[in-house]
Design a protein around this motif. Structure first.
Motif, PDB file in Angstrom:
ATOM      1  N   SER A   1      68.919  88.515  61.927  1.00 39.91           N
ATOM      2  CA  SER A   1      69.902  89.597  61.831  1.00 39.91           C
ATOM      3  C   SER A   1      69.304  90.900  61.331  1.00 39.91           C
ATOM      4  O   SER A   1      69.932  91.948  61.415  1.00 39.91           O
ATOM      5  CB  SER A   1      71.050  89.183  60.900  1.00 39.91           C
ATOM      6  OG  SER A   1      70.641  89.266  59.533  1.00 39.91           O
TER       7      SER A   1
ATOM      8  N   MET B   1      68.113  88.804  50.605  1.00 41.65           N
ATOM      9  CA  MET B   1      69.093  87.726  50.651  1.00 41.65           C
ATOM     10  C   MET B   1      69.331  87.199  49.245  1.00 41.65           C
ATOM     11  O   MET B   1      68.390  86.910  48.515  1.00 41.65           O
ATOM     12  CB  MET B   1      68.579  86.592  51.545  1.00 41.65           C
ATOM     13  CG  MET B   1      69.581  85.473  51.821  1.00 41.65           C
ATOM     14  SD  MET B   1      69.861  84.205  50.537  1.00 41.65           S
ATOM     15  CE  MET B   1      68.259  83.603  50.159  1.00 41.65           C
TER      16      MET B   1
ATOM     17  N   VAL C   1      74.741  84.955  50.543  1.00 43.60           N
ATOM     18  CA  VAL C   1      75.151  83.653  51.068  1.00 43.60           C
ATOM     19  C   VAL C   1      75.928  82.952  49.962  1.00 43.60           C
ATOM     20  O   VAL C   1      75.378  82.649  48.896  1.00 43.60           O
ATOM     21  CB  VAL C   1      73.939  82.805  51.507  1.00 43.60           C
ATOM     22  CG1 VAL C   1      74.412  81.492  52.119  1.00 43.60           C
ATOM     23  CG2 VAL C   1      73.076  83.573  52.490  1.00 43.60           C
TER      24      VAL C   1
ATOM     25  N   CYS D   1      69.666  94.957  56.579  1.00 46.13           N
ATOM     26  CA  CYS D   1      70.852  94.668  55.775  1.00 46.13           C
ATOM     27  C   CYS D   1      70.501  93.788  54.581  1.00 46.13           C
ATOM     28  O   CYS D   1      69.406  93.251  54.494  1.00 46.13           O
ATOM     29  CB  CYS D   1      71.922  93.978  56.628  1.00 46.13           C
ATOM     30  SG  CYS D   1      71.443  92.361  57.275  1.00 46.13           S
ATOM     31  N   LYS D   2      71.467  93.686  53.686  1.00 43.84           N
ATOM     32  CA  LYS D   2      71.444  92.722  52.588  1.00 43.84           C
ATOM     33  C   LYS D   2      72.407  91.608  52.986  1.00 43.84           C
ATOM     34  O   LYS D   2      73.420  91.880  53.621  1.00 43.84           O
ATOM     35  CB  LYS D   2      71.958  93.344  51.287  1.00 43.84           C
ATOM     36  CG  LYS D   2      71.159  94.514  50.791  1.00 43.84           C
ATOM     37  CD  LYS D   2      71.728  95.026  49.482  1.00 43.84           C
ATOM     38  CE  LYS D   2      72.584  96.254  49.724  1.00 43.84           C
ATOM     39  NZ  LYS D   2      72.962  96.932  48.467  1.00 43.84           N
ATOM     40  N   THR D   3      72.081  90.385  52.600  1.00 43.47           N
ATOM     41  CA  THR D   3      72.971  89.268  52.894  1.00 43.47           C
ATOM     42  C   THR D   3      73.224  88.487  51.616  1.00 43.47           C
ATOM     43  O   THR D   3      72.285  88.125  50.905  1.00 43.47           O
ATOM     44  CB  THR D   3      72.359  88.327  53.951  1.00 43.47           C
ATOM     45  OG1 THR D   3      72.156  89.058  55.152  1.00 43.47           O
ATOM     46  CG2 THR D   3      73.275  87.143  54.227  1.00 43.47           C
TER      47      THR D   3
ATOM     48  N   CYS E   1      68.054  90.974  58.075  1.00 44.65           N
ATOM     49  CA  CYS E   1      68.193  90.914  56.623  1.00 44.65           C
ATOM     50  C   CYS E   1      66.841  91.152  55.950  1.00 44.65           C
ATOM     51  O   CYS E   1      65.826  90.571  56.331  1.00 44.65           O
ATOM     52  CB  CYS E   1      68.741  89.543  56.212  1.00 44.65           C
ATOM     53  SG  CYS E   1      68.834  89.309  54.420  1.00 44.65           S
TER      54      CYS E   1
ATOM     55  N   THR F   1      75.895  95.372  54.065  1.00 42.92           N
ATOM     56  CA  THR F   1      75.881  94.096  53.355  1.00 42.92           C
ATOM     57  C   THR F   1      76.660  93.088  54.182  1.00 42.92           C
ATOM     58  O   THR F   1      77.767  93.367  54.635  1.00 42.92           O
ATOM     59  CB  THR F   1      76.535  94.216  51.962  1.00 42.92           C
ATOM     60  OG1 THR F   1      75.800  95.168  51.186  1.00 42.92           O
ATOM     61  CG2 THR F   1      76.548  92.874  51.239  1.00 42.92           C
ATOM     62  N   VAL F   2      76.060  91.922  54.371  1.00 45.63           N
ATOM     63  CA  VAL F   2      76.699  90.828  55.092  1.00 45.63           C
ATOM     64  C   VAL F   2      77.025  89.731  54.083  1.00 45.63           C
ATOM     65  O   VAL F   2      76.143  89.280  53.350  1.00 45.63           O
ATOM     66  CB  VAL F   2      75.774  90.267  56.197  1.00 45.63           C
ATOM     67  CG1 VAL F   2      76.389  89.047  56.857  1.00 45.63           C
ATOM     68  CG2 VAL F   2      75.463  91.349  57.227  1.00 45.63           C
TER      69      VAL F   2
ATOM     70  N   SER G   1      77.971  86.021  53.975  1.00 41.66           N
ATOM     71  CA  SER G   1      78.022  84.797  54.781  1.00 41.66           C
ATOM     72  C   SER G   1      78.621  83.708  53.908  1.00 41.66           C
ATOM     73  O   SER G   1      77.985  83.224  52.973  1.00 41.66           O
ATOM     74  CB  SER G   1      76.610  84.412  55.236  1.00 41.66           C
ATOM     75  OG  SER G   1      76.078  85.411  56.063  1.00 41.66           O
TER      76      SER G   1
ATOM     77  N   ILE H   1      69.955  84.475  59.640  1.00 41.76           N
ATOM     78  CA  ILE H   1      69.890  85.535  58.626  1.00 41.76           C
ATOM     79  C   ILE H   1      68.666  86.411  58.857  1.00 41.76           C
ATOM     80  O   ILE H   1      68.754  87.637  58.873  1.00 41.76           O
ATOM     81  CB  ILE H   1      69.898  84.927  57.205  1.00 41.76           C
ATOM     82  CG1 ILE H   1      71.288  84.354  56.887  1.00 41.76           C
ATOM     83  CG2 ILE H   1      69.472  85.955  56.162  1.00 41.76           C
ATOM     84  CD1 ILE H   1      71.333  83.492  55.631  1.00 41.76           C
TER      85      ILE H   1
END
Length: 139
Positions: free
Chosen positions: A48, A53, A27, A23-25, A50, A117-118, A120, A45
């Motif tokens: 997970s 980031m 923040v 995934c992409k994160t 990722c 995509t996360v 946070s 992260i």
């Protein structure tokens, strides 16, 4: 088809369970946090799945570093396999909307699909609906 997940993470709060997958994160840091908690979030992260980031907000350059360190720690500070190496960026001089646009158009991995995509969100105020709308509008 891409998916977006939002996590509200008030400073020092327990971290939720998250499904491990590439995934992409993003923040979003809108609240000061302790170094210890930042390091826990950075490991969360990396754990997970990722692989890209993007940090935006208060002291975002330190998040770039802490996620890099968490990624190195995961491999005992030795070589990191390409399929687990996390690209990290920080966006001190950009708007949140610009970071969202970059997530849609620039953030990618050379060999792995990052369709999740996360977001946070480190803040004392939960803003799921607003931020999800801005993220979608920034395409």
């Amino acid at each position: 088809m891409s998916a977006v997940e939002y996590f509200h993470l008030p400073a020092a709060s327990p971290l939720p369970q998250i499904k491990k997958r590439p995934c992409k994160t993003i923040v979003l840091i809108e609240q000061d946090v302790s170094t210890d908690w930042q390091n826990k979030v950075s490991r969360w992260i990396v754990d997970s799945g990722c692989l890209y980031m993007m940090a935006w907000g208060r002291h975002c350059s330190t998040w770039d570093d802490s996620v890099d360190w968490a990624n190195l720690e995961e491999y005992d500070y030795g070589p990191i396999p390409e399929h687990r190496s996390v690209m990290t960026t920080w966006h001190e001089n950009q708007s949140m909307r610009e970071v969202f646009w970059e997530c849609h158009h620039v953030a990618f991995h050379s060999t792995i699909d990052l369709s999740v995509t996360v977001i946070s969100h480190i803040s004392d105020v939960e803003r799921r609906e607003e931020l999800m709308r801005i993220f979608e509008d920034s395409k």
